[in-house]
Design a protein around this motif. Structure first.
Motif, PDB file in Angstrom:
ATOM      1  N   TYR A 224       0.975  -1.133  -0.031  1.00  0.00           N
ATOM      2  CA  TYR A 224       0.132  -0.152   0.018  1.00  0.00           C
ATOM      3  C   TYR A 224       0.816   1.110  -0.041  1.00  0.00           C
ATOM      4  CZ  TYR A 224      -3.100   3.578   1.457  1.00  0.00           C
ATOM      5  OH  TYR A 224      -3.953   4.730   1.545  1.00  0.00           O
ATOM      6  N   PRO A 225       0.491   2.157  -0.808  1.00  0.00           N
ATOM      7  CA  PRO A 225      -0.489   2.230  -1.818  1.00  0.00           C
ATOM      8  C   PRO A 225      -0.069   1.556  -3.005  1.00  0.00           C
ATOM      9  CG  PRO A 225       0.674   4.369  -1.627  1.00  0.00           C
ATOM     10  CD  PRO A 225       1.173   3.517  -0.689  1.00  0.00           C
ATOM     11  N   ASP A 226      -1.220   1.464  -4.156  1.00  0.00           N
ATOM     12  CA  ASP A 226      -0.931   0.754  -5.282  1.00  0.00           C
ATOM     13  C   ASP A 226       0.284   1.459  -5.929  1.00  0.00           C
ATOM     14  OD1 ASP A 226      -3.114  -0.918  -4.762  1.00  0.00           O
ATOM     15  OD2 ASP A 226      -4.498   0.337  -5.914  1.00  0.00           O
ATOM     16  N   GLN A 227       0.126   2.752  -6.141  1.00  0.00           N
ATOM     17  CA  GLN A 227       1.460   3.341  -6.490  1.00  0.00           C
ATOM     18  C   GLN A 227       2.348   3.896  -5.515  1.00  0.00           C
ATOM     19  OE1 GLN A 227       1.321   2.945  -9.536  1.00  0.00           O
ATOM     20  NE2 GLN A 227      -0.507   2.278  -9.946  1.00  0.00           N
ATOM     21  N   PRO A 228       3.806   3.750  -5.805  1.00  0.00           N
ATOM     22  CA  PRO A 228       4.768   4.056  -4.684  1.00  0.00           C
ATOM     23  C   PRO A 228       4.531   5.846  -4.541  1.00  0.00           C
ATOM     24  CG  PRO A 228       5.697   4.105  -6.695  1.00  0.00           C
ATOM     25  CD  PRO A 228       4.251   3.634  -6.908  1.00  0.00           C
ATOM     26  N   ILE A 229       5.132   5.933  -3.095  1.00  0.00           N
ATOM     27  CA  ILE A 229       5.455   7.291  -2.521  1.00  0.00           C
ATOM     28  C   ILE A 229       7.135   7.592  -2.775  1.00  0.00           C
ATOM     29  CG2 ILE A 229       5.607   8.569  -0.246  1.00  0.00           C
ATOM     30  CD1 ILE A 229       3.256   7.122   0.642  1.00  0.00           C
ATOM     31  N   LEU A 230       7.328   8.675  -3.152  1.00  0.00           N
ATOM     32  CA  LEU A 230       8.626   8.899  -3.802  1.00  0.00           C
ATOM     33  C   LEU A 230       9.285   9.853  -2.415  1.00  0.00           C
ATOM     34  CD1 LEU A 230      11.104   8.995  -5.528  1.00  0.00           C
ATOM     35  CD2 LEU A 230      10.046  10.941  -6.649  1.00  0.00           C
ATOM     36  N   LEU A 231      10.426   9.289  -1.763  1.00  0.00           N
ATOM     37  CA  LEU A 231      11.050   9.895  -0.730  1.00  0.00           C
ATOM     38  C   LEU A 231      12.298  10.556  -1.231  1.00  0.00           C
ATOM     39  CD1 LEU A 231      10.751   7.062   1.890  1.00  0.00           C
ATOM     40  CD2 LEU A 231       9.069   8.868   1.581  1.00  0.00           C
ATOM     41  N   VAL A 232      12.520  11.634  -1.270  1.00  0.00           N
ATOM     42  CA  VAL A 232      13.774  12.473  -1.671  1.00  0.00           C
ATOM     43  C   VAL A 232      14.487  13.430  -0.737  1.00  0.00           C
ATOM     44  CG1 VAL A 232      14.445  14.120  -3.702  1.00  0.00           C
ATOM     45  CG2 VAL A 232      12.280  13.023  -4.068  1.00  0.00           C
ATOM     46  N   ASP A 233      15.575  12.983  -0.616  1.00  0.00           N
ATOM     47  CA  ASP A 233      16.612  13.490   0.487  1.00  0.00           C
ATOM     48  C   ASP A 233      17.915  12.959   0.327  1.00  0.00           C
ATOM     49  OD1 ASP A 233      17.996  14.415   2.923  1.00  0.00           O
ATOM     50  OD2 ASP A 233      15.844  14.544   3.931  1.00  0.00           O
ATOM     51  N   ASP A 234      18.988  14.070   0.261  1.00  0.00           N
ATOM     52  CA  ASP A 234      20.355  13.572  -0.157  1.00  0.00           C
ATOM     53  C   ASP A 234      20.820  13.021   1.066  1.00  0.00           C
ATOM     54  OD1 ASP A 234      22.253  16.105   1.245  1.00  0.00           O
ATOM     55  OD2 ASP A 234      20.142  16.437   1.206  1.00  0.00           O
ATOM     56  N   GLU A 235      20.324  12.978   2.374  1.00  0.00           N
ATOM     57  CA  GLU A 235      20.912  12.172   3.403  1.00  0.00           C
ATOM     58  C   GLU A 235      20.174  10.904   3.717  1.00  0.00           C
ATOM     59  OE1 GLU A 235      20.193  14.655   6.888  1.00  0.00           O
ATOM     60  OE2 GLU A 235      21.323  16.399   6.170  1.00  0.00           O
ATOM     61  N   GLU A 236      20.838   9.819   3.647  1.00  0.00           N
ATOM     62  CA  GLU A 236      20.570   8.515   3.419  1.00  0.00           C
ATOM     63  C   GLU A 236      19.878   8.173   4.789  1.00  0.00           C
ATOM     64  OE1 GLU A 236      20.423   6.253   1.359  1.00  0.00           O
ATOM     65  OE2 GLU A 236      21.702   6.829  -0.259  1.00  0.00           O
ATOM     66  N   HIS A 237      20.261   8.535   6.012  1.00  0.00           N
ATOM     67  CA  HIS A 237      19.782   8.419   7.145  1.00  0.00           C
ATOM     68  C   HIS A 237      18.395   8.683   7.267  1.00  0.00           C
ATOM     69  CE1 HIS A 237      21.346  12.280   8.183  1.00  0.00           C
ATOM     70  NE2 HIS A 237      20.338  12.216   9.092  1.00  0.00           N
ATOM     71  N   ALA A 238      18.202  10.191   6.769  1.00  0.00           N
ATOM     72  CA  ALA A 238      16.853  10.578   6.614  1.00  0.00           C
ATOM     73  C   ALA A 238      15.803   9.718   5.847  1.00  0.00           C
ATOM     74  CB  ALA A 238      16.897  12.260   6.210  1.00  0.00           C
ATOM     75  N   LEU A 239      16.468   9.338   4.671  1.00  0.00           N
ATOM     76  CA  LEU A 239      15.567   8.507   3.874  1.00  0.00           C
ATOM     77  C   LEU A 239      14.956   7.138   4.596  1.00  0.00           C
ATOM     78  CD1 LEU A 239      17.332   8.622   0.142  1.00  0.00           C
ATOM     79  CD2 LEU A 239      15.021   9.594   0.993  1.00  0.00           C
ATOM     80  N   ALA A 240      16.113   6.758   5.254  1.00  0.00           N
ATOM     81  CA  ALA A 240      15.846   5.223   6.120  1.00  0.00           C
ATOM     82  C   ALA A 240      14.639   5.425   7.362  1.00  0.00           C
ATOM     83  CB  ALA A 240      17.162   4.876   6.568  1.00  0.00           C
ATOM     84  N   SER A 241      14.853   6.743   7.911  1.00  0.00           N
ATOM     85  CA  SER A 241      14.029   6.919   8.850  1.00  0.00           C
ATOM     86  C   SER A 241      12.512   7.255   8.372  1.00  0.00           C
ATOM     87  CB  SER A 241      14.557   8.290   9.462  1.00  0.00           C
ATOM     88  OG  SER A 241      13.660   8.575  10.560  1.00  0.00           O
ATOM     89  N   PHE A 242      12.447   8.237   7.476  1.00  0.00           N
ATOM     90  CA  PHE A 242      10.943   8.271   6.776  1.00  0.00           C
ATOM     91  C   PHE A 242      10.278   6.864   6.378  1.00  0.00           C
ATOM     92  CE2 PHE A 242      12.790  12.552   5.050  1.00  0.00           C
ATOM     93  CZ  PHE A 242      12.628  13.277   6.457  1.00  0.00           C
ATOM     94  N   ASP A 243      11.523   5.849   5.540  1.00  0.00           N
ATOM     95  CA  ASP A 243      10.977   5.028   5.186  1.00  0.00           C
ATOM     96  C   ASP A 243      10.206   3.902   6.171  1.00  0.00           C
ATOM     97  OD1 ASP A 243      10.183   3.104   2.987  1.00  0.00           O
ATOM     98  OD2 ASP A 243      12.258   2.534   2.773  1.00  0.00           O
ATOM     99  N   ILE A 244      11.086   3.900   7.200  1.00  0.00           N
ATOM    100  CA  ILE A 244      10.818   2.931   8.397  1.00  0.00           C
ATOM    101  C   ILE A 244       9.665   3.393   9.086  1.00  0.00           C
ATOM    102  CG2 ILE A 244      11.661   2.055  10.734  1.00  0.00           C
ATOM    103  CD1 ILE A 244      14.268   2.061   9.329  1.00  0.00           C
TER     104      ILE A 244
END
Length: 470
Positions: free
Chosen positions: A6-26
């Motif tokens: 979920y959802p059917d189409q993806p949510i795009l997470l855009v950030d140059d900091e990898e730890h921020a991307l991982a935090s949002f994703d989790i």
């Protein structure tokens, strides 16, 4: 895409900091939002949205290579339908205003807390789906064609009002928001719910429950299940209907009879997609679509305090109203023919022919029980049917004393408004008034004297004598 994504189409997470991307994703995946794409380079965003349909974008404002403001302007110009949530470490009013001016859906300041991000993403997903549905509805406005007429195969109709209902259903079927289905008893609310489930392309089951008469504990147990030892006799854990509807649709009928306490639980369930089985403090999540129905007027229920305001507005995101049979009398011949075939198969008889006088007779009946009542009427007639021609008398007996104009319907137990007589400057003679009534009855019955006599509450012989005297 997995079955539970979920959802059917993806949510795009855009950030140059990898730890921020991982935090949002989790944080998103912990709350059931599992379909995401991580993008550490903002310059790749135009390429990604060009190749992939994206539901929502979470966009860091300060990145090397391209600024978030510049990217936001590009996205608003090329893909205005995608909600963009800006995330930045700069807590300045001017920056927030500038982002909103460039088309941002929301503005969040780092460090972003989950209880701030999740409601923003949820709202964005809802807006995205509503935009998609509005676009479909706009397309439907210019055409009467259905994309999936087979989904409505179980609903016998050729009426424009019902075709409009079908078009609306096609537009909203794939969303996640609740659908409120209203209409009198017997109009086919559950059939519409089944059609919505078929159109939704959900792989799970269609699960239905009538909530009328369920007290709070029984409501909770029925929907959410219970843990072992939750109450006396609960020797083992039992899943509720919500769990059985996983990946599918949960249909709650007669929602207008739900108790206030149960309404609170339903509202929380709809908003959070979480629930607690009886006797458990562990929340469970669901992806089931919720459809609800009532034969009562939801606006009146809200006004009278029988339905909570917040639940009412939550349920009314999408509203399907089914017209009563007396407003679609053109469908009566179709329905009559269908039910005669159905009854003939059940009673193992040949499908009979019927006298055409049955049609105007039924069209002048109020049908308080709507399609369900017509079906019962046909089955009753077929149970005693022997000859090739179906007896009209069975139908006359069923509607006797309950006839009225389909243009000006009245309750099955007739009550007449006599104010029209007070508005007349001069009263007609009894003879003239009777002649007018006879003329009107013949018009409504298609000049069928037996049906006209039923409309007037007299015998066909009496009507025949009166016509001879005129």
């Amino acid at each position: 895409m997995g079955a539970n994504t979920y959802p059917d189409q993806p949510i795009l997470l855009v950030d140059d900091e990898e730890h921020a991307l991982a935090s949002f994703d989790i944080a998103l995946k912990t709350h059931g939002i599992t379909n995401t794409i991580r993008c550490p380079d903002g310059r790749r965003v135009p390429e990604i949205v060009a190749d992939t349909e994206v539901e929502v974008i979470l966009l860091d404002l300060i990145m090397p290579g391209i600024s978030g403001q510049e990217l936001l302007s590009q996205l608003n110009e090329s893909h205005p339908e995608i909600p963009v949530i800006v995330i930045t470490g700069v807590n300045e009013v001017e920056t927030a205003v500038d982002c909103m001016r460039r088309g941002a859906f929301d503005y969040l300041v780092k460090p972003v807390k989950t209880d701030q991000m999740l409601p923003s993403v949820t709202r964005a997903l809802e807006v995205r789906q509503l935009r998609r549905e509005n676009s479909l509805l706009a397309d439907r406005f210019f055409t009467n064609d259905l994309s999936h007429p087979e989904a409505f195969a179980g609903i016998i109709t050729d009426h424009p009002k019902m075709q409009a209902v079908f078009q609306y259903c096609e537009a909203v079927a794939e969303g996640r928001q609740p659908v409120l289905i209203t209409g009198e008893t017997g109009v086919g609310k559950e059939e519409i719910a089944k059609a919505l489930h078929r159109l939704s392309k959900r792989r799970g089951r269609f699960v239905t429950v009538n909530v009328a008469g369920l007290d709070d504990q029984l409501f909770t147990d029925t929907l959410f299940g219970h843990a072992k030892g939750a109450f006396t006799g609960a020797d083992q854990a039992r899943p509720g209907l919500v769990e059985k509807a996983k990946g599918g649709t949960l249909f709650l009928d007669e929602i207008g009879d739900l108790s206030p306490t149960s309404q609170v639980k339903l509202l929380r369930f709809l908003e959070t997609r979480e629930y607690y089985p009886l006797g458990s403090d562990q929340a469970k999540k669901t992806d089931a679509r919720v459809l609800v129905a009532t034969h009562k007027d939801p606006d009146q229920l809200r006004t009278e305090g029988a339905l909570r305001n917040d639940l009412y507005y939550r349920l009314r995101t999408h509203h399907v109203h089914l017209p009563p049979l007396r407003e679609r009398t053109e469908d009566i011949p179709l329905l009559l023919d269908h039910f005669l075939g159905e009854a003939a198969r059940e009673f193992r008889k040949k499908k009979p022919v019927y006298h055409q006088e049955i049609i105007p007779l039924l069209k002048n009946y109020y049908f308080p029980g709507n399609i369900r009542e017509l079906r019962a009427m046909v089955f009753d007639a077929m149970s005693g049917h022997r000859a090739r021609l179906l007896r009209t008398e069975t139908f006359i007996k069923a509607v006797q004393g309950k006839l009225g104009s389909p243009d000006q319907p009245r309750p099955a137990a007739p009550s007449y408004d006599t104010e029209w007589a007070q508005k007349l400057d001069r009263l007609p003679t009894l003879k003239a008034a009777a002649a007018t009534l006879v003329e009107e009855a013949l018009r409504r019955s298609g000049n069928n004297q037996r049906v006209a006599a039923s409309l007037l509450g007299i015998t066909p012989q009496a009507l025949n004598q009166r016509l001879k005297r005129q």
